[in-house]
Design an enzyme around this catalytic site. Structure first.
Site, mmCIF file in Angstrom:
data_model
loop_
_atom_site.group_PDB
_atom_site.id
_atom_site.type_symbol
_atom_site.label_atom_id
_atom_site.label_comp_id
_atom_site.label_asym_id
_atom_site.label_seq_id
_atom_site.Cartn_x
_atom_site.Cartn_y
_atom_site.Cartn_z
ATOM 1 N N GLY A 122 -5.795 -25.505 38.633
ATOM 2 C CA GLY A 122 -5.202 -26.543 38.132
ATOM 3 C C GLY A 122 -3.698 -26.537 38.929
ATOM 4 C CD GLU A 212 6.845 5.246 31.382
ATOM 5 O OE1 GLU A 212 5.984 4.636 31.306
ATOM 6 O OE2 GLU A 212 7.968 4.741 31.520
ATOM 7 C CB ALA A 283 -1.084 0.840 34.046
ATOM 8 C CG HIS A 458 -9.387 8.237 -4.284
ATOM 9 N ND1 HIS A 458 -8.382 8.862 -3.289
ATOM 10 C CD2 HIS A 458 -10.138 9.060 -4.722
ATOM 11 C CE1 HIS A 458 -8.581 9.910 -3.280
ATOM 12 N NE2 HIS A 458 -9.929 10.122 -4.352
HETATM 13 P P1 FAD Z 1 -4.849 -14.984 30.082
HETATM 14 O O1 FAD Z 1 -5.870 -14.389 29.169
HETATM 15 O O2 FAD Z 1 -4.274 -14.089 31.273
HETATM 16 O O3 FAD Z 1 -5.605 -16.255 30.355
HETATM 17 C C1 FAD Z 1 -5.185 -17.259 31.490
HETATM 18 C C2 FAD Z 1 -6.322 -18.032 32.180
HETATM 19 O O4 FAD Z 1 -5.857 -19.028 32.927
HETATM 20 C C3 FAD Z 1 -7.263 -17.031 33.079
HETATM 21 O O5 FAD Z 1 -8.400 -17.269 32.989
HETATM 22 C C4 FAD Z 1 -6.669 -17.414 34.507
HETATM 23 O O6 FAD Z 1 -7.689 -17.395 35.559
HETATM 24 C C5 FAD Z 1 -6.262 -18.816 34.343
HETATM 25 N N1 FAD Z 1 -5.417 -19.707 35.233
HETATM 26 C C6 FAD Z 1 -4.232 -18.952 35.901
HETATM 27 N N2 FAD Z 1 -3.830 -19.975 36.452
HETATM 28 C C7 FAD Z 1 -4.483 -21.090 36.572
HETATM 29 C C8 FAD Z 1 -4.658 -22.241 37.258
HETATM 30 N N3 FAD Z 1 -3.689 -22.599 38.182
HETATM 31 N N4 FAD Z 1 -5.549 -23.123 37.031
HETATM 32 C C9 FAD Z 1 -6.705 -22.856 36.031
HETATM 33 N N5 FAD Z 1 -6.598 -21.737 35.611
HETATM 34 C C10 FAD Z 1 -5.677 -20.992 35.528
HETATM 35 N N6 FAD Z 1 -3.806 -7.671 24.288
HETATM 36 C C11 FAD Z 1 -4.169 -7.541 22.840
HETATM 37 O O7 FAD Z 1 -3.726 -8.252 22.070
HETATM 38 N N7 FAD Z 1 -5.086 -6.627 22.718
HETATM 39 C C12 FAD Z 1 -5.482 -5.643 23.309
HETATM 40 O O8 FAD Z 1 -6.212 -4.830 23.215
HETATM 41 C C13 FAD Z 1 -5.353 -5.983 24.718
HETATM 42 N N8 FAD Z 1 -5.801 -5.347 25.574
HETATM 43 C C14 FAD Z 1 -5.633 -5.437 27.112
HETATM 44 C C15 FAD Z 1 -6.071 -4.680 27.867
HETATM 45 C C16 FAD Z 1 -5.943 -4.718 29.321
HETATM 46 C C17 FAD Z 1 -6.434 -3.810 30.336
HETATM 47 C C18 FAD Z 1 -4.961 -5.815 29.739
HETATM 48 C C19 FAD Z 1 -4.888 -6.117 31.067
HETATM 49 C C20 FAD Z 1 -4.453 -6.690 28.735
HETATM 50 C C21 FAD Z 1 -4.798 -6.421 27.501
HETATM 51 N N9 FAD Z 1 -4.082 -7.319 26.416
HETATM 52 C C22 FAD Z 1 -4.336 -6.903 25.286
HETATM 53 C C23 FAD Z 1 -3.420 -8.350 26.783
HETATM 54 C C24 FAD Z 1 -4.149 -9.843 26.719
HETATM 55 O O9 FAD Z 1 -5.165 -9.832 27.344
HETATM 56 C C25 FAD Z 1 -3.053 -10.822 27.086
HETATM 57 O O10 FAD Z 1 -1.976 -10.985 26.153
HETATM 58 C C26 FAD Z 1 -4.001 -12.168 26.738
HETATM 59 O O11 FAD Z 1 -4.820 -12.268 27.685
HETATM 60 C C27 FAD Z 1 -2.999 -13.346 27.226
HETATM 61 O O12 FAD Z 1 -3.651 -14.420 26.814
HETATM 62 P P2 FAD Z 1 -3.338 -15.807 27.864
HETATM 63 O O13 FAD Z 1 -4.371 -16.910 27.383
HETATM 64 O O14 FAD Z 1 -2.092 -16.360 27.719
HETATM 65 O O15 FAD Z 1 -3.633 -15.461 29.456
HETATM 66 P P1 NAD Z 2 3.602 -1.594 29.528
HETATM 67 O O1 NAD Z 2 4.807 -2.263 29.628
HETATM 68 O O2 NAD Z 2 2.886 -1.243 28.303
HETATM 69 O O3 NAD Z 2 3.758 -0.066 30.149
HETATM 70 C C1 NAD Z 2 4.173 0.092 31.594
HETATM 71 C C2 NAD Z 2 4.772 1.120 31.784
HETATM 72 O O4 NAD Z 2 4.983 1.552 32.822
HETATM 73 C C3 NAD Z 2 6.235 1.394 31.017
HETATM 74 O O5 NAD Z 2 6.325 2.602 30.092
HETATM 75 C C4 NAD Z 2 7.166 1.257 31.976
HETATM 76 O O6 NAD Z 2 8.245 2.107 31.847
HETATM 77 C C5 NAD Z 2 6.373 1.960 32.882
HETATM 78 N N1 NAD Z 2 6.679 1.917 34.623
HETATM 79 C C6 NAD Z 2 7.501 0.561 34.959
HETATM 80 N N2 NAD Z 2 7.541 0.869 36.546
HETATM 81 C C7 NAD Z 2 7.240 1.979 36.682
HETATM 82 C C8 NAD Z 2 7.154 2.736 37.839
HETATM 83 N N3 NAD Z 2 7.607 2.167 39.091
HETATM 84 N N4 NAD Z 2 7.039 4.062 37.951
HETATM 85 C C9 NAD Z 2 6.575 4.608 36.681
HETATM 86 N N5 NAD Z 2 6.300 3.869 35.506
HETATM 87 C C10 NAD Z 2 6.738 2.703 35.503
HETATM 88 O O7 NAD Z 2 2.617 -2.438 30.196
HETATM 89 P P2 NAD Z 2 0.955 -2.271 30.607
HETATM 90 O O8 NAD Z 2 0.484 -0.849 29.997
HETATM 91 O O9 NAD Z 2 1.037 -2.379 32.087
HETATM 92 O O10 NAD Z 2 0.257 -3.469 29.919
HETATM 93 C C11 NAD Z 2 0.766 -4.779 30.204
HETATM 94 C C12 NAD Z 2 0.808 -5.704 29.061
HETATM 95 O O11 NAD Z 2 -0.611 -5.715 28.430
HETATM 96 C C13 NAD Z 2 1.597 -5.048 28.017
HETATM 97 O O12 NAD Z 2 2.562 -5.937 27.786
HETATM 98 C C14 NAD Z 2 0.623 -5.258 26.596
HETATM 99 O O13 NAD Z 2 1.166 -5.984 25.606
HETATM 100 C C15 NAD Z 2 -0.618 -5.573 26.938
HETATM 101 N N6 NAD Z 2 -1.743 -4.845 26.668
HETATM 102 C C16 NAD Z 2 -1.947 -4.650 25.220
HETATM 103 C C17 NAD Z 2 -2.795 -3.921 24.963
HETATM 104 C C18 NAD Z 2 -2.878 -3.838 23.624
HETATM 105 O O14 NAD Z 2 -2.604 -4.486 22.593
HETATM 106 N N7 NAD Z 2 -3.740 -2.554 22.664
HETATM 107 C C19 NAD Z 2 -3.405 -3.153 25.600
HETATM 108 C C20 NAD Z 2 -3.333 -3.157 27.164
HETATM 109 C C21 NAD Z 2 -2.406 -4.166 27.346
#
Ligand code: FAD
Ligand code: NAD
Length: 481
Positions: A122, A212, A283, A458
């Protein structure tokens, strides 16, 4: 199909799809445009969370935990196993099946709730119009709405001098699809993704080094929990190197046998170092995704970090255009994203909903898990607030001992005068489930005494929350052993 929709949702992640369904349930005519594709290259709703985030990572964490238990823990319980092996392709196939099932569940919910779904990209146009370029190709369409919700999520942040090639140097999505445990896995960034995915591959046999940049480990978590977690994860075998500034990453042949890999050089307080890895995961955080939206064309304001600028009700600078989830300020968490989406559509429908940003749980799904809600001690000290603290160690909890998981603690922080809960921090197995009690307590403005007077089963791990609340008043009972 309506000529003019009540609402167009841009993005079908946990922010967008939840908002679209809720809006349809409230009687609005809704279209959702999502450009996400699954690992099979076909359109797949659910966004990052479902396709390459929360769900697939938790599936792999679960599988790797089973493997680790069989290999390292069952013996203590008197259970003997034969030669335990991991079939990585089978584990990945299971993960993909879970993802496909949940993504098609979202499509079914869209159909059931009459959300008009567009698989495409979009682009915002002036006059409350959105141009849709179908993923499958074909003619571009323009649709119109009274309200627009931007929920386009986030993308992995990259580092200039460490380009990903999708095979040796990957982002978090690549690290969910390795076909075998890499012999030596490097992870840049010891944040949430680094620790979760580092744990997965370490349990499956990889030697894992996390580089890190910060000197402080998990600065967002409570200090005491971060310290305990650092020790425990190091004990488990994760090699976490703090204060490491990565200088370069060169893909090529590594080691004596010249296998494909990457040579990483980094600098810390002791000088420059070089280290070889079979695979490297970058990451280092995620960035808001406004790619292709054409924000300038419509005059949509972004903040200095590239987030779509919004107020507390997720209103942008443009009338009737809202933005929620990872693309706006605040934690990048799926549940925060969904909650914002629900708030916006309920407000469009005339309700007075708001998001309580003070009661959002955080979870890191390591073993043990780390979960918290509210303020950390560091934040309370900085705000000069008078607080009291109660801590209870897992080692003194009967259930934890029966489980054989005694590393961890629960900490309760409360206002010294009013007794109101200010924060709860847990490091324990299933802390992700335990934290819900604390979130509910904070949502209701509960006091430490409320937690003290709540009867906990408990033996259970949640008794540590009860005991920590008592400890905040110097009254630990611990009679359960
Ligand atoms: P997204 O999930 O990124 O969805 C956005 C959607 O918009 C996508 O499908 C994308 O393709 C679509 N889009 C983008 N631009 C356009 C466009 N122009 N037109 C049409 N579609 C478009 N969070 C947790 O709370 N718990 C977790 O355990 C957790 N684990 C994670 C593990 C990993 C490895 C990663 C990468 C993230 C994790 N997160 C976790 C973070 C979580 O995935 C995000 O916070 C969450 O998905 C955000 O939701 P959102 O809907 O804002 O965006
Ligand atoms: P993060 O912010 O948790 O961690 C990124 C880390 O990379 C930080 O500790 C930062 O200091 C370090 N960093 C940044 N630049 C660097 C560099 N040049 N060299 C070395 N270290 C560097 O981000 P993430 O782990 O990539 O996760 C992204 C987002 O996805 C987070 O904001 C998190 O909220 C979300 N997420 C959530 C979950 C969950 O809720 N369990 C799981 C996965 C991801």
């Amino acid at each position: 199909m309506a000529d003019v929709f009540d609402l167009i949702v841009l993005g079908g992640g946990p922010a967008g799809y939840v908002a679209a369904i809720r809006a349809a349930q409230l009687g609005l005519g809704v279209a959702c445009i999502d450009g996400g594709v699954g690992s099979d290259g076909k359109p797949s709703l659910g966004g990052t969370c479902l396709n390459v985030g929360c769900i697939p990572s938790k599936a792999l964490l679960e599988s790797s935990e089973h493997f680790h238990r069989c290999k390292a823990e069952l013996k203590d319980h008197g259970v003997t196993t034969g030669d335990v092996r991991i079939d990585v392709p089978a584990m990945i196939a299971r993960k993909n099946k879970i993802v496909r099932g949940l993504a098609s569940g979202v499509s079914t919910l869209f159909a059931k709730n009459k959300v008009v779904s567009f698989a495409g990209k979009g682009r915002l146009l002036p006059g409350m119009r959105v141009e849709v370029s179908p993923l499958a190709g074909g003619p571009v369409e323009t649709i119109e709405a009274k309200n627009i919700l931007i929920a386009t999520g986030s993308l992995p942040r990259d580092i200039d001098h460490v380009p990903t090639d999708g095979t040796i140097v990957v982002d978090s999505s690549g690290a969910l699809d390795f076909t075998a445990a890499p012999e030596k896995l490097g992870v840049i960034g010891a944040g949430v993704i680094g620790l979760e995915l580092g744990s997965v591959w370490h349990r499956l046999g990889s030697q894992v080094v996390l580089l890190e940049a910060m000197e402080t480990f998990l600065p967002g978590a409570d200090e005491q929990i971060a310290d305990t977690a650092f020790k425990e994860m190091s004990r488990q075998g994760l090699d976490i190197r703090l204060g490491a500034r990565v200088l370069s990453a060169k893909i090529g042949k590594i080691g004596k046998d010249g296998k494909d890999g990457v040579q990483v050089s980094y600098e810390n307080s002791e000088g420059k170092h070089s280290i070889e890895f079979s695979k490297l995961v970058v990451a280092v955080g995620r960035k808001p995704n406004t790619q292709g939206l054409d924000v300038n064309e419509v005059g949509l304001l972004l903040d200095e970090r590239g987030n779509v600028h919004v107020d507390e009700f997720c209103k942008t600078n443009l009338p009737n255009i809202y933005a929620v989830g990872d693309v706006v300020r605040g934690p990048m968490l799926a549940h925060k994203a969904s909650e914002e989406g629900i708030m916006v559509v309920e407000r469009i429908a005339g309700e007075q909903t708001r998001v309580n940003y003070d009661a959002i749980p955080w979870v890191i799904y390591t073993s043990p898990e780390i979960a918290w809600v509210g303020k950390t001690e560091r934040q309370l000290r900085a705000s000069a607030r008078d607080y009291k603290v109660g801590v209870f160690p897992l080692s003194a909890n009967g259930r934890a001992r029966a489980m054989g998981h005694t590393v961890g603690l629960t900490k309760v922080l409360a206002d010294k005068k009013s007794d109101r809960l200010l924060g709860v921090h847990i490091m324990a197995p299933m802390a992700s489930e335990m934290i819900a009690e604390a979130v509910l307590a904070m949502e209701f403005g509960a006091s430490a005494e409320d937690l003290q007077r709540t009867i906990h089963a408990h033996p259970s791990l949640s008794e540590t929350t009860h005991e920590a609340a008592l400890a905040a008043d110097g009254r630990t009972l611990n009679f359960h052993g």
